[in-house]
Design a protein around this motif. Sequence first.
Motif, PDB file in Angstrom:
ATOM      1  N   ALA A   1       3.283  10.746  -7.123  1.00 12.59           N
ATOM      2  CA  ALA A   1       3.977  11.406  -7.483  1.00 12.59           C
ATOM      3  C   ALA A   1       3.379  12.036  -9.424  1.00 12.59           C
ATOM      4  CB  ALA A   1       4.866  10.242  -8.684  1.00 12.59           C
ATOM      5  N   ILE A   2       2.007  11.181  -9.231  1.00 11.29           N
ATOM      6  CA  ILE A   2       1.318  11.834 -10.682  1.00 11.29           C
ATOM      7  C   ILE A   2       1.042  13.280 -10.353  1.00 11.29           C
ATOM      8  CG2 ILE A   2      -1.030  11.989 -11.635  1.00 11.29           C
ATOM      9  CD1 ILE A   2      -1.046   8.960 -10.290  1.00 11.29           C
ATOM     10  N   PRO A   3       1.496  13.429 -11.367  1.00  6.50           N
ATOM     11  CA  PRO A   3       1.168  15.499 -11.551  1.00  6.50           C
ATOM     12  C   PRO A   3      -0.325  16.155 -11.683  1.00  6.50           C
ATOM     13  CG  PRO A   3       2.385  14.966 -13.757  1.00  6.50           C
ATOM     14  CD  PRO A   3       2.389  13.233 -12.740  1.00  6.50           C
ATOM     15  N   TYR A   4       0.013  16.745 -11.105  1.00  3.87           N
ATOM     16  CA  TYR A   4      -2.013  17.656 -11.083  1.00  3.87           C
ATOM     17  C   TYR A   4      -2.228  17.321 -12.128  1.00  3.87           C
ATOM     18  CZ  TYR A   4      -4.187  21.568 -10.059  1.00  3.87           C
ATOM     19  OH  TYR A   4      -5.816  22.843 -10.118  1.00  3.87           O
TER      20      TYR A   4
ATOM     21  N   ILE B   1      -5.754  14.743  -0.981  1.00  2.00           N
ATOM     22  CA  ILE B   1      -4.259  14.760  -1.192  1.00  2.00           C
ATOM     23  C   ILE B   1      -3.104  13.856  -1.316  1.00  2.00           C
ATOM     24  CG2 ILE B   1      -1.919  15.513   1.017  1.00  2.00           C
ATOM     25  CD1 ILE B   1      -4.226  17.382   2.499  1.00  2.00           C
ATOM     26  N   VAL B   2      -3.533  12.655  -1.405  1.00  2.00           N
ATOM     27  CA  VAL B   2      -2.727  11.651  -2.461  1.00  2.00           C
ATOM     28  C   VAL B   2      -3.911  11.245  -2.989  1.00  2.00           C
ATOM     29  CG1 VAL B   2      -1.911   9.281  -1.560  1.00  2.00           C
ATOM     30  CG2 VAL B   2      -1.372  11.280   0.135  1.00  2.00           C
ATOM     31  N   PRO B   3      -3.717  12.078  -3.809  1.00  2.00           N
ATOM     32  CA  PRO B   3      -4.536  11.617  -4.930  1.00  2.00           C
ATOM     33  C   PRO B   3      -4.710  10.068  -5.606  1.00  2.00           C
ATOM     34  CG  PRO B   3      -2.149  12.520  -6.298  1.00  2.00           C
ATOM     35  CD  PRO B   3      -2.118  12.335  -4.878  1.00  2.00           C
ATOM     36  N   CYS B   4      -5.812   9.847  -4.659  1.00  2.00           N
ATOM     37  CA  CYS B   4      -6.283   8.522  -5.591  1.00  2.00           C
ATOM     38  C   CYS B   4      -7.354   8.835  -6.737  1.00  2.00           C
ATOM     39  CB  CYS B   4      -6.812   7.339  -4.498  1.00  2.00           C
ATOM     40  SG  CYS B   4      -7.952   8.355  -3.554  1.00  2.00           S
TER      41      CYS B   4
ATOM     42  N   ALA C   1       1.135  -0.282 -11.525  1.00  2.00           N
ATOM     43  CA  ALA C   1       0.971  -1.529 -10.768  1.00  2.00           C
ATOM     44  C   ALA C   1       2.679  -1.507 -11.706  1.00  2.00           C
ATOM     45  CB  ALA C   1      -0.078  -2.913 -11.469  1.00  2.00           C
ATOM     46  N   GLN C   2       2.615  -1.252 -12.640  1.00  2.00           N
ATOM     47  CA  GLN C   2       3.390  -0.900 -13.681  1.00  2.00           C
ATOM     48  C   GLN C   2       5.398   0.024 -12.986  1.00  2.00           C
ATOM     49  OE1 GLN C   2       4.494  -2.701 -16.382  1.00  2.00           O
ATOM     50  NE2 GLN C   2       6.558  -2.247 -16.492  1.00  2.00           N
ATOM     51  N   ALA C   3       4.337   0.763 -12.641  1.00  2.00           N
ATOM     52  CA  ALA C   3       5.674   1.954 -11.814  1.00  2.00           C
ATOM     53  C   ALA C   3       5.982   1.351 -11.004  1.00  2.00           C
ATOM     54  CB  ALA C   3       4.848   3.285 -11.707  1.00  2.00           C
ATOM     55  N   ILE C   4       5.755   0.823 -10.048  1.00  2.00           N
ATOM     56  CA  ILE C   4       6.396   0.140  -8.775  1.00  2.00           C
ATOM     57  C   ILE C   4       6.309  -1.231  -8.845  1.00  2.00           C
ATOM     58  CG2 ILE C   4       4.164   1.432  -6.626  1.00  2.00           C
ATOM     59  CD1 ILE C   4       2.806  -1.708  -6.961  1.00  2.00           C
ATOM     60  N   GLY C   5       6.762  -1.455 -10.052  1.00  2.00           N
ATOM     61  CA  GLY C   5       6.993  -2.710 -10.250  1.00  2.00           C
ATOM     62  C   GLY C   5       6.923  -4.491  -9.947  1.00  2.00           C
ATOM     63  N   LYS C   6       5.103  -4.148  -9.958  1.00  2.00           N
ATOM     64  CA  LYS C   6       4.263  -5.321 -10.393  1.00  2.00           C
ATOM     65  C   LYS C   6       3.168  -5.377 -11.161  1.00  2.00           C
ATOM     66  CE  LYS C   6       5.099  -5.917  -5.145  1.00  2.00           C
ATOM     67  NZ  LYS C   6       6.480  -5.287  -5.050  1.00  2.00           N
TER      68      LYS C   6
ATOM     69  N   GLN D   1       1.013  -1.463  -0.143  1.00  2.00           N
ATOM     70  CA  GLN D   1      -0.106   0.360   0.095  1.00  2.00           C
ATOM     71  C   GLN D   1       0.844   1.264   0.046  1.00  2.00           C
ATOM     72  OE1 GLN D   1      -2.114  -1.090   3.156  1.00  2.00           O
ATOM     73  NE2 GLN D   1      -4.309  -1.360   2.422  1.00  2.00           N
ATOM     74  N   MET D   2       1.642   1.561   1.543  1.00  2.00           N
ATOM     75  CA  MET D   2       2.834   2.434   0.812  1.00  2.00           C
ATOM     76  C   MET D   2       3.515   2.605  -0.340  1.00  2.00           C
ATOM     77  SD  MET D   2       2.946   3.545   4.431  1.00  2.00           S
ATOM     78  CE  MET D   2       3.838   4.448   4.282  1.00  2.00           C
ATOM     79  N   GLN D   3       3.798   1.475  -1.273  1.00  2.00           N
ATOM     80  CA  GLN D   3       4.536   2.038  -2.401  1.00  2.00           C
ATOM     81  C   GLN D   3       3.840   2.455  -3.549  1.00  2.00           C
ATOM     82  OE1 GLN D   3       5.324  -2.298  -3.769  1.00  2.00           O
ATOM     83  NE2 GLN D   3       7.207  -1.325  -4.172  1.00  2.00           N
ATOM     84  N   VAL D   4       1.994   2.459  -3.929  1.00  2.00           N
ATOM     85  CA  VAL D   4       1.284   2.358  -4.333  1.00  2.00           C
ATOM     86  C   VAL D   4       0.762   4.201  -3.973  1.00  2.00           C
ATOM     87  CG1 VAL D   4      -1.588   2.415  -4.451  1.00  2.00           C
ATOM     88  CG2 VAL D   4       0.306   0.118  -5.136  1.00  2.00           C
ATOM     89  N   TRP D   5       0.691   4.559  -2.229  1.00  2.00           N
ATOM     90  CA  TRP D   5       0.098   5.853  -2.129  1.00  2.00           C
ATOM     91  C   TRP D   5       1.647   6.675  -2.850  1.00  2.00           C
ATOM     92  CZ3 TRP D   5      -1.315   3.632   3.459  1.00  2.00           C
ATOM     93  CH2 TRP D   5      -2.247   2.945   3.065  1.00  2.00           C
ATOM     94  N   GLN D   6       2.441   6.562  -2.847  1.00  2.00           N
ATOM     95  CA  GLN D   6       4.525   7.336  -3.010  1.00  2.00           C
ATOM     96  C   GLN D   6       3.768   7.047  -4.265  1.00  2.00           C
ATOM     97  OE1 GLN D   6       7.697   5.393  -1.811  1.00  2.00           O
ATOM     98  NE2 GLN D   6       8.882   6.642  -2.059  1.00  2.00           N
ATOM     99  N   ALA D   7       3.471   6.066  -5.455  1.00  2.00           N
ATOM    100  CA  ALA D   7       3.772   6.315  -6.428  1.00  2.00           C
ATOM    101  C   ALA D   7       2.286   7.272  -7.112  1.00  2.00           C
ATOM    102  CB  ALA D   7       3.300   4.924  -7.334  1.00  2.00           C
ATOM    103  N   LEU D   8       0.920   7.444  -5.783  1.00  2.00           N
ATOM    104  CA  LEU D   8       0.051   8.084  -6.199  1.00  2.00           C
ATOM    105  C   LEU D   8       0.209  10.079  -6.053  1.00  2.00           C
ATOM    106  CD1 LEU D   8      -2.589   6.762  -4.199  1.00  2.00           C
ATOM    107  CD2 LEU D   8      -2.330   5.913  -6.879  1.00  2.00           C
TER     108      LEU D   8
END
Length: 153
Positions: A82-85, A119-122, A95-100, A73-80
């Motif tokens: 990183a998604i630009p505004y 704030i964590v832009p899901c 999934a690709q970005a986190i290597g899975k 979950q922490m990996q996914v939330w970190q990737a979220l």
Amino acid sequence: MEHVWHIGSPVGDLTLTEEEGALTGLYFGRLSRPGEAGPTALLEEAARQLREYFAGQRREFDLPLCLRGTAFQMQVWQALQAIPYGEVRTYGEIAQAIGKPKACRAVGMANHNNPISIIVPCHRVVGAGGSLTGYGGGLENKRFLLDLEKRNH
């Protein structure tokens, strides 16, 4: 001790939570949570930044966050984060970005369990082909947030 504060917004009531100087939650609705009710300096700052975001004046949040979840979950939330505004990614791209690359559904579940919405832009994660898929705050709010960012990008 967790602090809890409710604020209004263009997407309805929001519940903000803080513990030990870090934001621990931003939930849709007026949730009843144990803890001390009322604003703290951090919750007031979060509310101010959210008002600026909804007014189209803020693209990034600058708040201390305390995310609690599994390593995945922490990996996914970190990737979220990183998604630009104003941009979106698919569950497959996350999934690709986190290597899975085969973990699209698990990414969706981690998205669903994100404790600090907006704030964590899901809301910036969409289905294949750009389709809007489930969102804890409702698809209408997801569309509102994406449209807000598109207008102000």
